[in-house]
Design a protein around this motif. Structure first.
Motif, PDB file in Angstrom:
ATOM      1  N   VAL A 227       1.151  -1.265  -0.100  1.00 48.20           N
ATOM      2  CA  VAL A 227      -0.091  -0.186  -0.130  1.00 48.20           C
ATOM      3  C   VAL A 227       0.938   1.180   0.095  1.00 48.20           C
ATOM      4  CG1 VAL A 227      -1.605   1.274   1.293  1.00 48.20           C
ATOM      5  CG2 VAL A 227      -1.893  -1.092   1.141  1.00 48.20           C
ATOM      6  N   ASP A 228       0.457   2.051  -0.614  1.00 47.08           N
ATOM      7  CA  ASP A 228       1.106   3.555  -0.807  1.00 47.08           C
ATOM      8  C   ASP A 228       0.935   4.217   0.529  1.00 47.08           C
ATOM      9  OD1 ASP A 228       2.616   5.913  -1.558  1.00 47.08           O
ATOM     10  OD2 ASP A 228       1.199   6.435  -3.058  1.00 47.08           O
ATOM     11  N   TRP A 229       1.723   4.108   1.647  1.00 50.97           N
ATOM     12  CA  TRP A 229       1.500   4.487   2.774  1.00 50.97           C
ATOM     13  C   TRP A 229       1.865   6.095   2.851  1.00 50.97           C
ATOM     14  CZ3 TRP A 229      -1.090   1.774   6.191  1.00 50.97           C
ATOM     15  CH2 TRP A 229      -0.933   0.567   5.862  1.00 50.97           C
ATOM     16  N   VAL A 230       3.000   6.498   1.964  1.00 53.60           N
ATOM     17  CA  VAL A 230       3.388   7.654   2.086  1.00 53.60           C
ATOM     18  C   VAL A 230       2.189   8.900   1.231  1.00 53.60           C
ATOM     19  CG1 VAL A 230       4.999   9.398   0.852  1.00 53.60           C
ATOM     20  CG2 VAL A 230       5.486   7.172   1.836  1.00 53.60           C
ATOM     21  N   GLY A 231       1.383   8.214   0.591  1.00 56.79           N
ATOM     22  CA  GLY A 231       0.235   8.963  -0.014  1.00 56.79           C
ATOM     23  C   GLY A 231      -0.717   9.492   0.774  1.00 56.79           C
ATOM     24  N   TYR A 232      -0.710   8.951   2.278  1.00 56.85           N
ATOM     25  CA  TYR A 232      -1.608   9.405   3.265  1.00 56.85           C
ATOM     26  C   TYR A 232      -1.593  11.186   3.195  1.00 56.85           C
ATOM     27  CZ  TYR A 232      -3.021  10.522   7.830  1.00 56.85           C
ATOM     28  OH  TYR A 232      -3.998  11.102   8.841  1.00 56.85           O
ATOM     29  N   GLN A 233      -0.165  11.779   3.100  1.00 57.21           N
ATOM     30  CA  GLN A 233       0.056  13.124   2.917  1.00 57.21           C
ATOM     31  C   GLN A 233      -0.489  13.897   1.652  1.00 57.21           C
ATOM     32  OE1 GLN A 233       0.789  15.077   5.811  1.00 57.21           O
ATOM     33  NE2 GLN A 233       1.431  13.337   7.069  1.00 57.21           N
ATOM     34  N   ARG A 234      -0.689  13.202   0.799  1.00 56.79           N
ATOM     35  CA  ARG A 234      -0.711  13.740  -0.605  1.00 56.79           C
ATOM     36  C   ARG A 234      -2.250  13.927  -0.913  1.00 56.79           C
ATOM     37  NH1 ARG A 234       3.100   9.729  -2.582  1.00 56.79           N
ATOM     38  NH2 ARG A 234       1.349   8.812  -3.568  1.00 56.79           N
ATOM     39  N   SER A 235      -3.213  13.113  -0.543  1.00 52.75           N
ATOM     40  CA  SER A 235      -4.415  13.423  -0.969  1.00 52.75           C
ATOM     41  C   SER A 235      -5.581  12.742   0.000  1.00 52.75           C
ATOM     42  CB  SER A 235      -4.751  12.850  -2.303  1.00 52.75           C
ATOM     43  OG  SER A 235      -4.706  11.322  -2.361  1.00 52.75           O
ATOM     44  N   LEU A 236      -6.889  13.382   0.028  1.00 49.31           N
ATOM     45  CA  LEU A 236      -7.663  12.863   0.894  1.00 49.31           C
ATOM     46  C   LEU A 236      -8.099  11.517   0.588  1.00 49.31           C
ATOM     47  CD1 LEU A 236      -9.665  13.345   3.209  1.00 49.31           C
ATOM     48  CD2 LEU A 236     -11.535  14.297   1.169  1.00 49.31           C
ATOM     49  N   ASN A 237      -8.030  11.105  -0.811  1.00 51.27           N
ATOM     50  CA  ASN A 237      -8.475   9.698  -1.328  1.00 51.27           C
ATOM     51  C   ASN A 237      -7.393   8.817  -0.553  1.00 51.27           C
ATOM     52  OD1 ASN A 237      -7.691   7.298  -3.013  1.00 51.27           O
ATOM     53  ND2 ASN A 237      -9.489   8.103  -4.152  1.00 51.27           N
ATOM     54  N   HIS A 238      -6.080   8.948  -0.466  1.00 54.15           N
ATOM     55  CA  HIS A 238      -5.388   7.976   0.187  1.00 54.15           C
ATOM     56  C   HIS A 238      -5.387   7.898   1.637  1.00 54.15           C
ATOM     57  CE1 HIS A 238      -3.549   8.269  -3.942  1.00 54.15           C
ATOM     58  NE2 HIS A 238      -2.623   7.313  -3.546  1.00 54.15           N
ATOM     59  N   SER A 239      -5.546   9.254   2.099  1.00 55.83           N
ATOM     60  CA  SER A 239      -5.738   9.447   3.683  1.00 55.83           C
ATOM     61  C   SER A 239      -6.809   8.398   4.220  1.00 55.83           C
ATOM     62  CB  SER A 239      -5.734  10.629   4.179  1.00 55.83           C
ATOM     63  OG  SER A 239      -6.791  11.586   3.456  1.00 55.83           O
ATOM     64  N   THR A 240      -8.126   8.886   3.590  1.00 53.00           N
ATOM     65  CA  THR A 240      -9.106   7.844   3.862  1.00 53.00           C
ATOM     66  C   THR A 240      -8.968   6.466   3.925  1.00 53.00           C
ATOM     67  OG1 THR A 240     -10.132   8.268   1.781  1.00 53.00           O
ATOM     68  CG2 THR A 240     -10.755   9.726   3.573  1.00 53.00           C
ATOM     69  N   PHE A 241      -8.535   6.004   2.869  1.00 52.26           N
ATOM     70  CA  PHE A 241      -8.296   4.504   2.478  1.00 52.26           C
ATOM     71  C   PHE A 241      -7.491   4.075   3.439  1.00 52.26           C
ATOM     72  CE2 PHE A 241      -5.665   1.157   0.851  1.00 52.26           C
ATOM     73  CZ  PHE A 241      -6.536   0.377   0.460  1.00 52.26           C
ATOM     74  N   ILE A 242      -6.176   4.745   3.879  1.00 54.68           N
ATOM     75  CA  ILE A 242      -5.357   4.256   4.666  1.00 54.68           C
ATOM     76  C   ILE A 242      -5.711   4.310   6.008  1.00 54.68           C
ATOM     77  CG2 ILE A 242      -3.154   4.762   5.895  1.00 54.68           C
ATOM     78  CD1 ILE A 242      -2.222   5.618   2.967  1.00 54.68           C
ATOM     79  N   VAL A 243      -6.602   5.180   6.354  1.00 54.19           N
ATOM     80  CA  VAL A 243      -7.097   5.218   7.903  1.00 54.19           C
ATOM     81  C   VAL A 243      -8.273   4.169   7.937  1.00 54.19           C
ATOM     82  CG1 VAL A 243      -8.582   6.576   9.525  1.00 54.19           C
ATOM     83  CG2 VAL A 243      -6.651   7.681   8.320  1.00 54.19           C
ATOM     84  N   THR A 244      -9.119   4.078   6.865  1.00 52.91           N
ATOM     85  CA  THR A 244     -10.017   2.865   7.175  1.00 52.91           C
ATOM     86  C   THR A 244      -9.580   1.376   7.112  1.00 52.91           C
ATOM     87  OG1 THR A 244     -11.557   4.363   5.916  1.00 52.91           O
ATOM     88  CG2 THR A 244     -12.422   1.867   6.172  1.00 52.91           C
ATOM     89  N   LEU A 245      -8.437   1.393   6.220  1.00 54.25           N
ATOM     90  CA  LEU A 245      -7.740  -0.117   6.304  1.00 54.25           C
ATOM     91  C   LEU A 245      -6.865  -0.352   7.818  1.00 54.25           C
ATOM     92  CD1 LEU A 245      -6.701  -2.331   4.802  1.00 54.25           C
ATOM     93  CD2 LEU A 245      -4.559  -0.821   4.003  1.00 54.25           C
ATOM     94  N   SER A 246      -6.609   0.721   8.171  1.00 58.58           N
ATOM     95  CA  SER A 246      -5.833   0.547   9.498  1.00 58.58           C
ATOM     96  C   SER A 246      -6.797   0.272  10.497  1.00 58.58           C
ATOM     97  CB  SER A 246      -5.102   1.824   9.780  1.00 58.58           C
ATOM     98  OG  SER A 246      -4.301   2.145   8.872  1.00 58.58           O
ATOM     99  N   VAL A 247      -7.906   0.830  10.571  1.00 52.50           N
ATOM    100  CA  VAL A 247      -8.996   0.612  11.728  1.00 52.50           C
ATOM    101  C   VAL A 247      -9.710  -0.631  11.521  1.00 52.50           C
ATOM    102  CG1 VAL A 247     -11.132   1.200  12.431  1.00 52.50           C
ATOM    103  CG2 VAL A 247      -9.387   3.039  11.924  1.00 52.50           C
ATOM    104  N   LEU A 248     -10.155  -1.113  10.270  1.00 52.77           N
ATOM    105  CA  LEU A 248     -11.096  -2.276  10.017  1.00 52.77           C
ATOM    106  C   LEU A 248     -10.140  -3.466   9.974  1.00 52.77           C
ATOM    107  CD1 LEU A 248     -13.690  -0.811   7.665  1.00 52.77           C
ATOM    108  CD2 LEU A 248     -13.650  -1.167  10.188  1.00 52.77           C
TER     109      LEU A 248
END
Length: 394
Positions: free
Chosen positions: A167-188
């Motif tokens: 997963v493109d973890w660094v993309g968390y800082q680049r766009s809302l698309n990546h950040s929402t995916f990473i946060v949801t993936l990390s939680v669920l």
């Protein structure tokens, strides 16, 4: 070859990582294949909860066969092989098998919690159909998360050291698309399963504590087996968490400390776990290699805690020895009886005597599956072992 797919490690480190992955791949394939073979030799005896252990071995074996060869080839090639398509394939396989593994562990913890402390005849029991539905749901859930980046929610990218993709973890800082995916993936797919494991095994410990305080004399055997099975499940879950904790920590670090702070990326493109944020490529490599060891130790735990697994391995080994011995006898038996006319009978008799004295365990055990010599004592031992297995397989 794009710069993002070139190894950021020295050739010596690449070769060392490749050799390490070769060892991990061989041990993982042999160990988990042994689990599947031992389970396949007694499919009708497998209880419902035991199928979750088989599914866990399947996820570990699938990870070793589908992912490790690509990382090994990239390590010895000093760059990723296959470009974007191979990177997507690697990321999808990693997502499917890792999510399936942790969700299987969570399901195993819930099942053990509901079963532990209940009498074998009157307590909670899980039918094979129920567990099969659970396993099917686990695989559908894992495939769903693997497909999301392909549909545009999140993305896959190369690891910072260039020998794997995730997963493109660094993309968390680049766009809302990546950040929402990473946060949801990390939680669920990480936080919730880990909390379930903590809750279920804490509950199991409390159940066993109360049960041992009021246990009856005739329940000591069941209590010991229950404790051994629970300890085995705890060791498997704890091993998975310990193996993946450094990788998750490095990935979280890379989310909040992008590569522009001095990470060793040196090019564009997506970033994998553990990258950037001042972590050198060599340092980001270590959590990834440590996480891959999670596919190795489960068969070792089964061998230590499951008597039925050890017994099936022993029977399979004797069966293989028997087959090898028969092949040797067939290859060498043609010339033994073909001497001169008068010596033919003597040669055949000598060959017969030779075979009688061959120390092949399969003559008594391998094909039949059990030792036929021992009379009532062996039969009584079998009955005791069978009773233990019925409790153990719950």
């Amino acid at each position: 070859m794009e710069e993002k797919y070139r190894s950021k490690l020295s050739p010596a480190v690449d070769i060392g990582a490749g050799m390490y992955l070769v060892v991990i791949a061989i041990l993982s394939v042999l160990g988990n294949a042994a689990v599947l073979v031992s389970s396949g030799r007694r499919p009708t005896l497998l209880k419902g909860p035991e199928l979750l252990s088989v599914n866990l071995a399947l996820t570990d074996l699938g990870m070793a066969l589908s992912m490790y060869p690509l990382s090994i080839a990239a390590a010895f090639n000093h760059s990723w092989i296959g470009g974007d398509r191979a990177c997507l394939y690697y990321g999808v396989m990693g997502m499917v098998f890792s999510v399936a593994s942790i969700m299987t562990l969570a399901a195993l913890g819930i099942v053990r919690y509901l079963v532990t402390g209940n009498p074998p005849k009157t307590g909670n029991r899980f039918e094979r159909k129920t567990i099969m539905r659970v396993i099917s749901g686990i695989w559908l859930y894992a495939c769903l998360w693997a497909v999301f980046p392909l549909l545009g929610w999140g993305s896959y990218g190369p690891e910072p050291f260039g020998l794997a993709c995730s997963v493109d973890w660094v993309g968390y800082q680049r766009s809302l698309n990546h950040s929402t995916f990473i946060v949801t993936l990390s939680v669920l797919c990480t936080l919730v399963p880990c909390l379930l494991l903590i809750f279920t095994y804490s509950g199991i410990a409390w159940k066993l504590h109360k049960a041992y305080r009021s246990i009856q004399n005739n329940d000591f055997r069941y209590g010991n087996i229950e404790r051994r099975i629970t300890l085995m499940a705890v060791m498997i879950s704890l091993g998975f968490i310990v193996a993946w904790a450094p990788y998750v920590t490095a990935s979280l670090w890379s989310m909040f400390h992008p590569a522009d702070q001095g990470g060793g990326r040196g090019g564009g493109g997506g970033g994998g776990g553990g990258g950037g944020g001042g972590l050198s490529p060599e340092l980001s490599l270590l959590p990834c290699l440590f996480a891959k060891s999670s596919t190795v130790y489960n068969p070792v735990i089964y061998c230590v805690f499951q008597r039925s697994f050890r017994r099936e391995l022993q029977r399979f080994r004797k069966h293989v020895c028997c087959c090898c011995h028969r092949c040797c006898c067939c290859c060498g038996g043609g010339g033994g009886g073909g001497g001169g006319g008068g010596g033919g009978g003597g040669g055949g008799q000598a060959m017969h005597m030779e075979q009688e004295h061959v120390p092949c365990d399969c003559i008594h055990v391998g094909v039949l599956g059990d030792d036929l010599s021992g009379g009532h004592e062996v039969k009584g031992q079998k009955r005791r072992v069978a009773m233990g297995d019925k409790l153990e397989e719950r």
